[in-house]
Every structure is written in structure tokens, then in C-alpha cells.
Design a protein around this motif. Structure first.
Motif, short mmCIF file in Angstrom:
data_model
loop_
_atom_site.label_atom_id
_atom_site.label_comp_id
_atom_site.label_asym_id
_atom_site.label_seq_id
_atom_site.Cartn_x
_atom_site.Cartn_y
_atom_site.Cartn_z
N ASN A 15 0.84 -1.19 0.00
CA ASN A 15 0.00 0.00 0.00
C ASN A 15 0.88 1.25 0.00
O ASN A 15 2.11 1.17 0.00
N ILE A 16 0.25 2.40 0.01
CA ILE A 16 0.98 3.67 -0.07
C ILE A 16 1.90 3.84 1.13
O ILE A 16 3.03 4.32 1.00
N ASN A 17 1.45 3.42 2.30
CA ASN A 17 2.28 3.51 3.49
C ASN A 17 3.56 2.69 3.33
O ASN A 17 4.64 3.14 3.72
N ASP A 18 3.45 1.48 2.79
CA ASP A 18 4.62 0.63 2.58
C ASP A 18 5.63 1.32 1.66
O ASP A 18 6.83 1.30 1.92
N VAL A 19 5.12 1.90 0.59
CA VAL A 19 6.00 2.58 -0.38
C VAL A 19 6.69 3.77 0.29
O VAL A 19 7.91 3.94 0.16
N ALA A 20 5.94 4.57 1.01
CA ALA A 20 6.53 5.74 1.68
C ALA A 20 7.57 5.33 2.71
O ALA A 20 8.63 5.95 2.82
N MET A 21 7.30 4.27 3.46
CA MET A 21 8.26 3.79 4.45
C MET A 21 9.54 3.30 3.77
O MET A 21 10.65 3.62 4.21
N VAL A 38 13.77 13.56 14.38
CA VAL A 38 12.42 13.02 14.22
C VAL A 38 11.61 13.90 13.25
O VAL A 38 10.91 13.39 12.37
N GLU A 39 11.74 15.20 13.41
CA GLU A 39 10.99 16.12 12.56
C GLU A 39 11.39 15.98 11.09
O GLU A 39 10.54 16.00 10.20
N LYS A 40 12.68 15.84 10.84
CA LYS A 40 13.16 15.71 9.46
C LYS A 40 12.68 14.39 8.85
O LYS A 40 12.27 14.35 7.69
N ILE A 41 12.71 13.32 9.61
CA ILE A 41 12.24 12.02 9.11
C ILE A 41 10.74 12.07 8.85
O ILE A 41 10.27 11.56 7.83
N GLN A 42 9.98 12.71 9.73
CA GLN A 42 8.55 12.85 9.53
C GLN A 42 8.25 13.66 8.26
O GLN A 42 7.37 13.30 7.48
N GLN A 43 9.00 14.72 8.06
CA GLN A 43 8.80 15.55 6.87
C GLN A 43 9.14 14.77 5.60
O GLN A 43 8.40 14.83 4.61
N TYR A 45 9.07 11.48 5.23
CA TYR A 45 8.02 10.47 5.05
C TYR A 45 6.78 11.10 4.42
O TYR A 45 6.19 10.55 3.48
N ARG A 46 6.35 12.26 4.92
CA ARG A 46 5.16 12.93 4.38
C ARG A 46 5.33 13.26 2.90
O ARG A 46 4.39 13.10 2.11
N LYS A 47 6.51 13.68 2.51
CA LYS A 47 6.76 14.00 1.10
C LYS A 47 6.67 12.74 0.24
O LYS A 47 6.06 12.77 -0.84
N PHE A 48 7.25 11.65 0.71
CA PHE A 48 7.19 10.40 -0.05
C PHE A 48 5.76 9.84 -0.08
O PHE A 48 5.33 9.30 -1.09
N TYR A 49 5.04 9.98 1.02
CA TYR A 49 3.65 9.53 1.06
C TYR A 49 2.81 10.32 0.06
O TYR A 49 2.02 9.75 -0.70
#
Length: 66
Positions: A15-21, A38-43, A45-49
Motif C-alpha cells: 500500500n501507499i504507506n509501505d511505499v513511503a516507508m 524526528v521532525e526531518k524524518i517525519q517531513q 516520510y510525508r513527502k514520499f507519502y
């Protein structure tokens, strides 16, 4: 009755989550490690999602034009 059971393999569905991860993990495994907040990784991830979401909602004919 046969003693053997035949099972057809099912394809792996991601799914999309798997791809983003996976993209996030790949991105940070290739980086030098100084950006691991943590903030950079979250950002990231959001871009890839968002990118994966956009690709699934865009018709394949449109993607071929890119």
C-alpha cells in the motif's frame, strides 16, 4: 482424496504507506546520518507519502507523458 494440497501463490500487495516507508528508509540509508531528527524524518516520510498518493491517483496515460 489426495494427500497433497495445492496452493496458488498470491502476489505481494503493497500500500501507499509501505511505499513511503521503504522510500524513507532508502533515503536515510544513503545519507550521511547528520539529518536524523524526528521532525526531518517525519517531513521526508510525508513527502514520499504524498508522492505515492499522487502516483496512485494519476491515470497511467498521464504518467507516461512525464
Amino acid at each position: 482424496m489426495s494427500d497433497q494440497v495445492k496452493v496458488n501463490p498470491t502476489p505481494i500487495q503493497r500500500n501507499i504507506n509501505d511505499v513511503a516507508m521503504e522510500l524513507t528508509e532508502l533515503y536515510y540509508s544513503a545519507s550521511n546520518g547528520s539529518e536524523y531528527t524526528v521532525e526531518k524524518i517525519q517531513q521526508t516520510y510525508r513527502k514520499f507519502y504524498a508522492t505515492a498518493e499522487l502516483m496512485t491517483s494519476t491515470p497511467s496515460e498521464e504518467l507516461k507523458k512525464i
